[in-house]
Design an enzyme around this catalytic site. Structure first.
Site, mmCIF file in Angstrom:
data_model
loop_
_atom_site.group_PDB
_atom_site.id
_atom_site.type_symbol
_atom_site.label_atom_id
_atom_site.label_comp_id
_atom_site.label_asym_id
_atom_site.label_seq_id
_atom_site.Cartn_x
_atom_site.Cartn_y
_atom_site.Cartn_z
ATOM 1 N N ASP A 54 -4.978 3.423 -0.158
ATOM 2 C CA ASP A 54 -4.689 2.185 -0.873
ATOM 3 C C ASP A 54 -4.021 1.222 0.101
ATOM 4 O O ASP A 54 -3.253 1.641 0.983
ATOM 5 C CB ASP A 54 -3.770 2.437 -2.070
ATOM 6 C CG ASP A 54 -3.599 1.181 -2.921
ATOM 7 O OD1 ASP A 54 -4.474 0.910 -3.754
ATOM 8 O OD2 ASP A 54 -2.584 0.483 -2.716
ATOM 9 N N GLU A 56 -2.010 -2.709 0.611
ATOM 10 C CA GLU A 56 -1.411 -3.929 0.085
ATOM 11 C C GLU A 56 -1.698 -5.023 1.101
ATOM 12 O O GLU A 56 -1.623 -4.797 2.322
ATOM 13 C CB GLU A 56 0.092 -3.764 -0.126
ATOM 14 C CG GLU A 56 0.475 -2.657 -1.097
ATOM 15 C CD GLU A 56 -0.139 -2.825 -2.479
ATOM 16 O OE1 GLU A 56 -0.376 -3.997 -2.886
ATOM 17 O OE2 GLU A 56 -0.398 -1.815 -3.150
ATOM 18 N N HIS A 196 1.999 -1.021 -7.325
ATOM 19 C CA HIS A 196 1.555 -1.969 -6.305
ATOM 20 C C HIS A 196 2.204 -1.716 -4.950
ATOM 21 O O HIS A 196 2.366 -2.640 -4.162
ATOM 22 C CB HIS A 196 1.798 -3.420 -6.752
ATOM 23 C CG HIS A 196 0.995 -3.817 -7.948
ATOM 24 N ND1 HIS A 196 -0.362 -3.972 -7.926
ATOM 25 C CD2 HIS A 196 1.402 -4.046 -9.244
ATOM 26 C CE1 HIS A 196 -0.786 -4.309 -9.122
ATOM 27 N NE2 HIS A 196 0.264 -4.346 -9.951
#
Length: 613
Positions: A54, A56, A196
């Site tokens: 993942d 950001e 997040h």
């Protein structure tokens, strides 16, 4: 010569196996299962290593200048976490306020973080050799690929799974309002709540992935290839026909895809028929013509076989018999060519379709005329016999051709050739066809050296290619001739699963195959196998009683390590100074050729001792 070696038959089992024997059998079974997994079964999800990643970022697109601010990844296999990767990344630009609020990552946090130039190589090393998984994979993988390209760093050939696409296939609107990571994490009771931040979201995605896999397992999807069918790489028409494989056998055999009129569309073979056929309905099948074939198929017929070799042979025979539209090879085994010496006053080499008596010196069979012509050119380089095609009288009085004027022909056409000298050259040529090809090797090697010294490199390459074709063809011809001459060979080999496979070969044709049952009397069982074996009549033709391709399959099996020759009628020999001994030179020439050819222009290199086709 006829011989039987009882000592080479596998012993009769009369007592319970020892602990060591059980261990050896178990190991053999595991090797057998591993081989099946590599060839046919696909990769079970429990044995695949996944890297769930993942990112950001500062925005939605790297093309628009957005940068990575954090990378988080979890490496997992079989439900066990093998490692985790996490790093902040300095974007070298200000993080937009709304992104900082969303992720909690501020400019101060990334000020001392490594740049993407050092963070990306570390991640790629962590993920090497695994399958990448991401929630909305095009986003995360797209960013990573972009910066790899920007750094001129080759992108590894990762396989990728997208949990969003998988969720859309198995999660209904009644269960979750959408396929966002937060919604799916709630549905599957993830141990980590997405927030997040890259590592937290990657951990949550691991739980979502396992939840999705559990549901897919309930639908009969247990391998990576099965799951990839849901990622959009397989048509609905293919997927709907998975049931065609359900009733097929699990051992070695041949399978036939049949159309609406029961016509044979495609013939294949496998060590594990059911699992191999299942791959035609998964993402592991990437051939476009196979997708078209599966769309037309109405049923799949299977023929069980005792051994993988028997299955391969039956496949060849069925392809030759049915000539299916979607098979590209082996459909015309009768299209063969030979080189042989004519029977006339002044013999010459002739390209023919068959040789009725294999005692006549010949070279072949060749599967293409072009290959035969290149071998013919190689022979003409070494032996100055005539190349004209007209029939000459015993004392001809014709006009000599250009080859005679160049000194490349003894010129019998104008009466200047000595019959005895010409006959000696023909005899030497006949010996080359069936024995030592050294004269051709020396002649073409000299030609190559002269051309190279004169910087005529293209001409040298032509001679090199002719030499390679000739030597491989001669080696193949001599090996086939030796096998065809044998009225009967019986051989056995302990396979990887511990079973003893036995094959009976008569004049190059597989006549019987079987596996000795546990605790059976091997001699009595073998006698029954021989009694029921197919009778093969020797026609004396240069062609095997089967196709040349079938005899080559048999030869490859006979030449495997561990094969025991149980019984032989006749002589199974190859000339000591035959073409096989020159293959090392030919392989070296091929390696030298590949060393100077750009990688993207190379053809696939020949494997060692592979016969020319």
């Amino acid at each position: 010569m006829s011989s039987t070696t009882d000592a080479l038959l596998p012993p009769v089992a009369t007592a319970a196996p020892s602990r060591d024997e059980l261990s050896r059998r178990t190991t053999g079974q595991l090797r057998w299962q591993e081989q099946q997994g590599l060839d046919d079964l696909g990769r079970p999800l429990s044995e695949v290593t996944f890297t769930v990643v993942d990112l950001e970022t500062t925005g939605g697109s790297p093309a628009g200048g957005s940068m990575i601010t954090e990378i988080g990844a979890v490496k997992v296999r079989g439900g066990e976490v093998l490692g985790e990767f996490q790093t902040l990344v300095n974007p070298h630009s200000s993080i937009p306020p709304f992104i900082a609020v969303l992720t909690g990552i501020t400019d101060a946090m990334v000020a001392s973080a490594p740049s993407i130039e050092s963070a990306l190589p570390s991640f790629l090393e962590f993920a090497a050799g695994t399958v990448l998984v991401a929630h909305n994979a095009p986003f995360d993988v797209g960013f990573l690929k972009h910066f790899a390209e920007q750094q001129q760093r080759p992108w590894p050939a990762f396989e990728v799974l997208d949990t969003v696409k998988l969720a859309r296939r198995v999660v209904t609107r009644d269960e979750a309002p959408n396929c966002k990571l937060s919604s799916l994490a709630t549905l599957f009771h993830a141990s980590v709540t997405p927030d997040h931040r890259a590592l937290s979201d990657a951990r949550a995605t691991v739980d979502v992935m396992h939840g999705l896999f559990a549901r897919l397992g309930g639908q009969g999807l247990h391998t990576l290839e099965d799951v990839q069918t849901l990622n959009g790489r397989v048509t609905d028409a293919q997927r709907r026909k998975r049931h065609l494989a359900d009733a097929l056998p699990t051992g070695p055999g041949v399978y036939l895809f049949r159309g609406a009129g029961d016509e044979v569309l495609y013939v294949g073979t496998s060590r594990h028929v059911r699992q191999r056929v299942r791959t035609y309905f998964t993402a592991s099948e990437t051939r476009s013509r196979m997708s078209e074939m599966v769309t037309l198929a109405e049923r799949v017929q299977a023929i069980e076989c005792s051994t993988p070799l028997e299955a391969q042979v039956r496949e060849l025979r069925l392809i030759a018999s049915h000539r299916p539209h979607y098979n590209r090879r082996s459909k015309f085994p009768d299209k063969t060519h030979f080189l042989t010496l004519t029977s006339e006053a002044w013999p010459r080499l002739s390209l023919v379709r068959s040789v009725k008596d294999r005692s006549v010196a010949h070279l072949g069979p060749f599967s293409s005329r072009r290959t035969a012509e290149r071998a013919l050119a190689a022979l003409h380089e070494a032996y100055p016999i005539r190349q004209c095609t007209q029939r000459l009288a015993g004392t001809p009085a014709e006009t000599p051709c250009v080859l005679a004027e160049m000194g490349r022909c003894l010129s019998p056409c104008d009466g200047s050739a000595d019959p005895t000298a010409y006959e000696a050259v023909v005899a030497a040529l006949a010996g080359t066809l069936v024995g030592d090809p050294g004269e051709v090797v020396r002649a073409l090697d000299d030609r190559m050296r002269v051309c190279a010294q004169d910087e005529r490199f293209e001409e040298a390459a032509t001679h090199r290619d002719r030499l390679g074709v000739f030597v491989r063809s001669a080696a193949r011809s001599q090996r086939l001739r030796a096998l065809v001459d044998c009225p009967e060979l019986v051989a056995t080999r302990r396979e990887d699963d511990g079973r003893w496979a036995v094959h009976v070969v008569r004049h190059g044709r597989l006549s019987a195959a079987g596996v000795i049952p546990p605790r059976a009397d091997a001699h009595a069982w073998l006698a029954d196998l021989l009694a029921g074996a197919e009778t093969v009549v020797d026609t004396r033709s240069a062609l095997p009683a089967a196709s040349a391709e079938e005899s080559e399959l048999v030869l490859r099996w006979l030449e495997q390590p561990g094969v025991r020759l149980v019984q032989a009628q006749g002589e199974w020999t190859c000339p000591v100074g035959g073409a096989q001994g020159h293959l090392t030179l030919i392989d070296a020439l091929d390696e030298a050729r590949l060393a100077v050819v750009p990688t993207d222009e190379r053809r696939l290199p020949r494997t060692a001792h592979r016969p020319a086709r």
